[in-house]
Design an enzyme around this catalytic site. Structure first.
Site, mmCIF file in Angstrom:
data_model
loop_
_atom_site.group_PDB
_atom_site.id
_atom_site.type_symbol
_atom_site.label_atom_id
_atom_site.label_comp_id
_atom_site.label_asym_id
_atom_site.label_seq_id
_atom_site.Cartn_x
_atom_site.Cartn_y
_atom_site.Cartn_z
ATOM 1 N N ASP A 52 -27.277 -41.662 -39.300
ATOM 2 C CA ASP A 52 -26.234 -42.395 -38.565
ATOM 3 C C ASP A 52 -26.357 -43.878 -38.878
ATOM 4 O OD1 ASP A 52 -24.266 -42.589 -36.168
ATOM 5 O OD2 ASP A 52 -25.854 -44.003 -35.638
ATOM 6 N N TYR A 57 -24.010 -52.360 -37.469
ATOM 7 C CA TYR A 57 -25.470 -52.471 -37.603
ATOM 8 C C TYR A 57 -25.860 -53.317 -38.812
ATOM 9 C CZ TYR A 57 -25.487 -48.224 -34.652
ATOM 10 O OH TYR A 57 -25.276 -47.294 -33.664
ATOM 11 N N LYS A 86 -19.463 -45.855 -38.567
ATOM 12 C CA LYS A 86 -18.553 -46.132 -37.456
ATOM 13 C C LYS A 86 -17.687 -47.359 -37.703
ATOM 14 C CE LYS A 86 -22.379 -44.813 -34.390
ATOM 15 N NZ LYS A 86 -23.525 -45.436 -35.080
ATOM 16 N N HIS A 119 -16.498 -46.710 -32.980
ATOM 17 C CA HIS A 119 -17.797 -47.094 -32.397
ATOM 18 C C HIS A 119 -17.735 -47.275 -30.878
ATOM 19 C CE1 HIS A 119 -21.761 -49.282 -33.579
ATOM 20 N NE2 HIS A 119 -21.869 -48.796 -32.366
HETATM 21 N N1 LIG Z 1 -23.040 -45.837 -30.597
HETATM 22 C C1 LIG Z 1 -23.841 -46.666 -30.039
HETATM 23 O O1 LIG Z 1 -23.417 -47.531 -29.280
HETATM 24 C C2 LIG Z 1 -25.305 -46.564 -30.298
HETATM 25 C C3 LIG Z 1 -26.160 -47.365 -29.528
HETATM 26 C C4 LIG Z 1 -27.529 -47.267 -29.773
HETATM 27 C C5 LIG Z 1 -28.025 -46.415 -30.737
HETATM 28 N N2 LIG Z 1 -27.158 -45.676 -31.495
HETATM 29 C C6 LIG Z 1 -27.678 -44.823 -32.589
HETATM 30 O O2 LIG Z 1 -28.709 -43.997 -32.105
HETATM 31 C C7 LIG Z 1 -29.910 -44.199 -32.856
HETATM 32 C C8 LIG Z 1 -31.107 -43.908 -31.997
HETATM 33 O O3 LIG Z 1 -31.155 -44.778 -30.857
HETATM 34 P P1 LIG Z 1 -32.490 -45.413 -30.339
HETATM 35 O O4 LIG Z 1 -32.990 -46.380 -31.366
HETATM 36 O O5 LIG Z 1 -32.284 -45.895 -28.974
HETATM 37 O O6 LIG Z 1 -33.470 -44.139 -30.360
HETATM 38 P P2 LIG Z 1 -34.828 -43.779 -29.625
HETATM 39 O O7 LIG Z 1 -35.478 -42.821 -30.563
HETATM 40 O O8 LIG Z 1 -34.565 -43.392 -28.222
HETATM 41 O O9 LIG Z 1 -35.646 -45.123 -29.533
HETATM 42 C C9 LIG Z 1 -36.237 -45.725 -30.639
HETATM 43 C C10 LIG Z 1 -37.521 -46.379 -30.170
HETATM 44 O O10 LIG Z 1 -38.499 -45.365 -29.889
HETATM 45 C C11 LIG Z 1 -39.696 -45.620 -30.631
HETATM 46 N N3 LIG Z 1 -40.188 -44.313 -31.118
HETATM 47 C C12 LIG Z 1 -39.626 -43.514 -32.057
HETATM 48 N N4 LIG Z 1 -40.337 -42.394 -32.225
HETATM 49 C C13 LIG Z 1 -41.393 -42.481 -31.374
HETATM 50 C C14 LIG Z 1 -42.485 -41.624 -31.097
HETATM 51 N N5 LIG Z 1 -42.633 -40.462 -31.721
HETATM 52 N N6 LIG Z 1 -43.374 -42.018 -30.157
HETATM 53 C C15 LIG Z 1 -43.236 -43.192 -29.519
HETATM 54 N N7 LIG Z 1 -42.212 -44.064 -29.730
HETATM 55 C C16 LIG Z 1 -41.298 -43.703 -30.660
HETATM 56 C C17 LIG Z 1 -39.292 -46.535 -31.761
HETATM 57 O O11 LIG Z 1 -40.341 -47.424 -32.085
HETATM 58 P P3 LIG Z 1 -40.963 -47.526 -33.595
HETATM 59 O O12 LIG Z 1 -39.852 -47.930 -34.510
HETATM 60 O O13 LIG Z 1 -42.008 -48.574 -33.439
HETATM 61 O O14 LIG Z 1 -41.518 -46.173 -33.897
HETATM 62 C C18 LIG Z 1 -38.130 -47.326 -31.167
HETATM 63 O O15 LIG Z 1 -38.596 -48.448 -30.438
HETATM 64 C C19 LIG Z 1 -29.756 -45.636 -33.385
HETATM 65 O O16 LIG Z 1 -30.543 -45.914 -34.530
HETATM 66 C C20 LIG Z 1 -28.287 -45.638 -33.721
HETATM 67 O O17 LIG Z 1 -28.075 -44.960 -34.957
HETATM 68 C C21 LIG Z 1 -25.823 -45.721 -31.266
#
Ligand SMILES: NC(=O)c1ccc[n+]([C@@H]2O[C@H](COP(=O)([O-])OP(=O)(O)OC[C@H]3O[C@@H](n4cnc5c(N)ncnc54)[C@H](OP(=O)(O)O)[C@@H]3O)[C@@H](O)[C@H]2O)c1
Length: 313
Positions: A52, A57, A86, A119
């Site tokens: 994604d 971004y 998006k 988006h």
């Molecule tokens: N449409 C929208 O408005 C929108 C908004 C937000 C996000 N998104 C999409 O959704 C994706 C995912 O969102 P998100 O970044 O919030 O996902 P998330 O997986 O909930 O959070 C990511 C965070 O979790 C940590 N993490 C990942 N794996 C881990 C593990 N196994 N153990 C402990 N901590 C862990 C990462 O740190 P490290 O990097 O240090 O591992 C990072 O700080 C985004 O990249 C984007 O593509 C869309």
């Protein structure tokens, strides 16, 4: 102890008849360009087949480079990977949609996109500024275009064959209903924040009834407070089944029938996040019934201003 199984390879059929989306997805909302490229390569090498990104971004270029390097290495082909990007809020006017789409394709070095999402439902002032503000710092919205106008233009992209499925992001149930009822090509995917602190059951049931895939972002709670990865129900299940809290949360999301997105810059965690296995039914019930805390981490749904992207970017 859970045995490795095929949960990680789960695919969910799309309502437009064009294939299926791998449930376990990797998001590329990573602020640093070089980290985005390394993480995207690591995710593909670990086994993720759903990516994604978004023009907002500003990671499409790095995601494109990472994919090209992996495809050239020969083990993974373009057709093996499901790629979503998006349309941002400043490009909602019909005449701006196709140029924005073409620019995304070019940055991604692709000739088709598997999924193109609007988006957010908020239209900003049309123009090249992604974050248009007035003298007082308030966002300048565009009242001259509706979500349905933009949707109809996305339907045209599907007709042209360069975009296989279309969907909505950061929408309410009411907005999904409005578009679903009026659409010639129905939304294939609705992409929203969702995890045990924000299960979105009403939206989940509406999507399921109407053949729409609910795609959950922030599946691990985005490392925000209150820390979902430290929730006592999740950590107790993790201990019992000998998995990590992240693996429990990702398995829950797949088993309840959603696609999901998780992100990490760390290759060890990327691998960990791919190695999910099916949870026993009692663990699913404990998460569904035992977690009652509710929290939304991203306020983008209120204003269209992205909560997880640092201002100024
Ligand atoms: N449409 C929208 O408005 C929108 C908004 C937000 C996000 N998104 C999409 O959704 C994706 C995912 O969102 P998100 O970044 O919030 O996902 P998330 O997986 O909930 O959070 C990511 C965070 O979790 C940590 N993490 C990942 N794996 C881990 C593990 N196994 N153990 C402990 N901590 C862990 C990462 O740190 P490290 O990097 O240090 O591992 C990072 O700080 C985004 O990249 C984007 O593509 C869309």
């Amino acid at each position: 102890m859970l045995k490795p199984d095929n949960l990680r390879y789960t695919k969910i059929s799309l309502n437009n008849g064009f294939g299926a989306i791998p449930a376990l997805g990797f998001g590329t909302l990573i602020p640093e360009a070089i980290a985005t490229k390394h993480a995207t390569k690591a995710a593909l090498e670990a086994g993720f087949r759903q990516l994604d990104t978004a023009e907002r971004y500003r990671t499409e270029g790095e995601v494109g480079e990472a994919m090209q390097e992996v495809f050239k290495a020969g083990k993974i082909k373009r057709g093996d990977v499901f790629i979503a990007t998006k349309l941002w809020n400043n490009n909602h006017r019909p005449e701006r949609v196709k140029p924005a789409f073409e620019a995304s394709l070019k940055r991604l070095q692709l000739d088709y996109i598997d999924l193109y999402l609007i988006h957010t439902p908020f239209a900003f002032q049309p123009g090249d500024e992604q974050d248009p503000r007035d003298a007082n710092g308030n966002v300048i919205y565009d009242k001259g275009v509706t979500l349905l106008d933009t949707w109809r233009t996305l339907e045209g992209l599907v007709d042209e064959g360069r975009c296989r499925a279309i969907g909505l992001s950061d929408v309410s149930l009411e907005q999904v209903k409005e578009i679903f009822e009026a659409a010639r090509i129905k939304p294939a995917v609705v992409h929203v924040e969702s995890h045990p602190y924000l299960p979105q059951w009403d939206l989940f049931h509406y999507c399921r009834k109407n053949g729409i895939v609910l795609q959950a972002f922030a599946a691990l709670g985005h490392s925000s407070e209150p820390k979902l990865l430290e929730d006592s129900v999740i950590t107790a299940i993790a201990k019992r089944v000998n998995k990590t809290p992240a693996q429990v949360l990702l398995a829950w999301a797949i088993q309840r029938g959603t696609a999901l997105l998780t992100t990490s810059k760390n290759p060890r965690r990327i691998q960990e996040n791919f190695e999910v296995s099916t949870l026993p039914e009692d663990a699913m019930r404990e998460i569904n019934e035992g977690i009652t805390l509710r929290a939304r981490f991203n306020s983008v749904v209120e204003t269209g201003v992205p909560g997880f992207i640092p201002r100024g970017k």
